[in-house]
Motif scaffolding. Structure first.
Motif, PDB file in Angstrom:
ATOM      1  N   ASP A 121      25.688 109.655 -41.749  1.00 47.70           N
ATOM      2  CA  ASP A 121      26.880 109.774 -42.592  1.00 47.70           C
ATOM      3  C   ASP A 121      27.061 111.220 -43.046  1.00 47.70           C
ATOM      4  O   ASP A 121      26.420 111.669 -43.995  1.00 47.70           O
ATOM      5  N   THR A 146      29.901 112.387 -44.250  1.00 49.43           N
ATOM      6  CA  THR A 146      30.823 112.474 -45.390  1.00 49.43           C
ATOM      7  C   THR A 146      30.036 112.755 -46.665  1.00 49.43           C
ATOM      8  O   THR A 146      30.561 113.301 -47.627  1.00 49.43           O
ATOM      9  N   TYR A 184      29.423 110.629 -38.268  1.00 51.86           N
ATOM     10  CA  TYR A 184      30.837 110.562 -38.630  1.00 51.86           C
ATOM     11  C   TYR A 184      31.091 111.430 -39.854  1.00 51.86           C
ATOM     12  O   TYR A 184      30.189 111.713 -40.652  1.00 51.86           O
ATOM     13  N   ASN A 203      34.732 113.249 -42.381  1.00 53.18           N
ATOM     14  CA  ASN A 203      36.148 113.175 -42.736  1.00 53.18           C
ATOM     15  C   ASN A 203      36.783 114.503 -42.353  1.00 53.18           C
ATOM     16  O   ASN A 203      36.446 115.546 -42.913  1.00 53.18           O
ATOM     17  N   TYR A 258      32.480 110.987 -34.988  1.00 53.26           N
ATOM     18  CA  TYR A 258      33.677 110.210 -35.278  1.00 53.26           C
ATOM     19  C   TYR A 258      34.330 110.702 -36.566  1.00 53.26           C
ATOM     20  O   TYR A 258      33.654 111.177 -37.486  1.00 53.26           O
ATOM     21  N   ASP A 259      35.635 110.549 -36.614  1.00 55.83           N
ATOM     22  CA  ASP A 259      36.413 110.874 -37.814  1.00 55.83           C
ATOM     23  C   ASP A 259      36.687 109.573 -38.563  1.00 55.83           C
ATOM     24  O   ASP A 259      37.355 108.668 -38.040  1.00 55.83           O
ATOM     25  N   ILE A 260      36.159 109.473 -39.776  1.00 59.44           N
ATOM     26  CA  ILE A 260      36.277 108.238 -40.554  1.00 59.44           C
ATOM     27  C   ILE A 260      37.725 107.907 -40.895  1.00 59.44           C
ATOM     28  O   ILE A 260      38.049 106.771 -41.276  1.00 59.44           O
ATOM     29  N   SER A 272      36.594 102.852 -38.651  1.00 54.69           N
ATOM     30  CA  SER A 272      35.752 102.401 -39.762  1.00 54.69           C
ATOM     31  C   SER A 272      34.269 102.486 -39.387  1.00 54.69           C
ATOM     32  O   SER A 272      33.906 102.553 -38.207  1.00 54.69           O
ATOM     33  N   VAL A 273      33.428 102.447 -40.404  1.00 58.09           N
ATOM     34  CA  VAL A 273      31.986 102.456 -40.167  1.00 58.09           C
ATOM     35  C   VAL A 273      31.586 101.244 -39.326  1.00 58.09           C
ATOM     36  O   VAL A 273      30.787 101.356 -38.389  1.00 58.09           O
ATOM     37  N   GLN A 291      32.698 102.088 -48.050  1.00 60.36           N
ATOM     38  CA  GLN A 291      32.946 102.207 -46.612  1.00 60.36           C
ATOM     39  C   GLN A 291      32.622 100.903 -45.876  1.00 60.36           C
ATOM     40  O   GLN A 291      32.694 100.844 -44.647  1.00 60.36           O
TER      41      GLN A 291
END
Length: 395
Positions: free
Chosen positions: A7, A9, A45, A47, A68-70, A74-75, A96
């Motif tokens: 994660d 983010t 992932y 943002n 990945y772009d959140i 989705s997770v 999330q």
């Protein structure tokens, strides 16, 4: 080979600041896991709307890590698509919607600041709107019990769910978790000291050391100023330290010295009651090379924080042999050991006392020696614990 989701983010800016301790922690752990790609297939992932350390993006490209772009997925979708077995977050966001029954989820809890210190009268000085001031007053008075129960519930989601494997960063934080949630004692939550980039073997910190002459731009001189950082948040308690210094200036007790405060997002908070503005330098959030310059040349670092899960700033100053006077609360004595002179962070008079103490040459020289020694001790522990953390996450 474990399919592992990271994660990112959690390392991106918080609402309060671009750089924060939890974010740096998450960056360091990410780079450490890059040394373990023989054990894990790493997916990440983030943002795309928020800042992300360019070195992380570069490493992701070099190592061919799927990112990945959140905002677009989705997770849960990532976990299903990549057949993820294990995931990690340095600051877990349960909103999330993690599928907790489908994976092993590891999370670092840095502390329970909101429970240990949900409010303080100094927070009213940081509010600009009457609505916010009234809300704070309500939380401190008639809604006190309701607010506490709400915070207990919010934090409990992170530490009580047995499907989440909790990690923490100091003995203080572990004791706090066990104190507020006694049932967690059975979980044997591991403690790994919060690391910095210094402890990484696969990441070289590029320091663009600024010349000492740049201090003139701030109207300060080498070893002629006290330094406070991260002042935007009330729980960092910079305001009380400012009051202490300002009083000493009025009493002619700190002649020749100034106070530098960084992370100031609203100067009016600090100038409202300030009597000696010519002796105080208020700076916004600054880049790391500027912070390194200020740390390196400070006479003393003041760390008045009301609560910390670990606390990087005093160790950063100690690396340059800069003496530290600090709050004696939460994890700070655990990290600083005997290399800081402690004060009651709620007492302006006691902060004044410690500033005067560090101006004594014999005390100052002794603390310089202790600062360098403590920095070495902590760095060795951080490196050892970072290796242990990586092994714990990938075994």
């Amino acid at each position: 080979m474990i399919n592992f989701l990271y994660d990112l983010t959690a390392v991106q800016p918080s609402p309060q600041s671009k750089f924060h301790g939890g974010g740096e922690y998450g960056e360091v752990v990410f780079f450490k896991l890059l040394e373990n790609l023989d054990k894990i297939h790493l997916v990440a992932y983030y943002n795309s709307s928020a800042y992300l350390n360019p070195d992380i993006l570069k490493a992701i490209e070099e190592k061919s890590i799927t990112l990945y772009d959140i905002k677009n997925i989705s997770v849960s979708e990532i976990i299903k698509k990549e057949n993820i077995q294990r995931a990690y977050s340095a600051m877990l966001n349960l909103n999330q919607n993690w599928p907790l029954d489908e994976i092993e989820l590891y999370n670092t809890v840095h502390g329970l600041r909101t429970l240990e210190m949900p409010y303080d009268s100094i927070m009213l000085s940081y509010e600009k709107k009457l609505k916010e001031i009234l809300k704070d007053i309500l939380f401190m008075t008639v809604l006190k019990k309701w607010y506490y129960k709400k915070l207990l519930c919010i934090n409990g989601r992170l530490v009580q769910d047995k499907r989440i494997k909790v990690i923490t960063i100091s003995n203080h934080s572990l004791a706090s978790i066990n104190s507020f949630y006694p049932e967690t004692k059975k979980l044997n939550i591991p403690v790994f000291a919060s690391p910095t980039f210094e402890q990484l073997d696969n990441y070289k910190v590029v320091k663009n050391s600024l010349p000492d002459s740049k201090l003139a731009e701030y109207c300060i001189e080498k070893s002629k100023y006290f330094l406070i950082t991260s002042a935007a948040r009330w729980n960092k308690n910079a305001l009380r330290a400012l009051y202490a210094f300002d009083q000493l200036v009025s009493e002619n007790s700190v002649s020749g010295y100034k106070l530098v405060i960084t992370g100031v997002t609203d100067k009016s908070i600090f100038t409202k009651k300030l009597k000696n503005s010519d002796k105080v330098v208020l700076l916004p959030y600054i880049e790391r090379d500027e912070l390194e310059l200020l740390n390196r040349n400070a006479y003393c670092f003041i760390y008045p924080s009301l609560n910390e899960g670990f606390g990087y700033p005093p160790i950063d100053s100690m690396s340059f042999g800069v003496p530290v006077i600090a709050s004696g609360s939460s994890s700070i004595p655990e990290v600083c050991g005997n290399a800081a002179i402690y004060f009651d962070p709620y007492s302006v008079s006691e902060i004044k006392n410690r500033i005067l103490q560090i101006l004594t040459p014999s005390i100052y020289n002794d603390m310089v020696i202790k600062a360098k020694a403590q920095h070495k001790i902590i760095c060795e522990k951080q490196k050892k614990d970072l290796n242990s953390l990586a092994e714990y996450l990938t075994k």
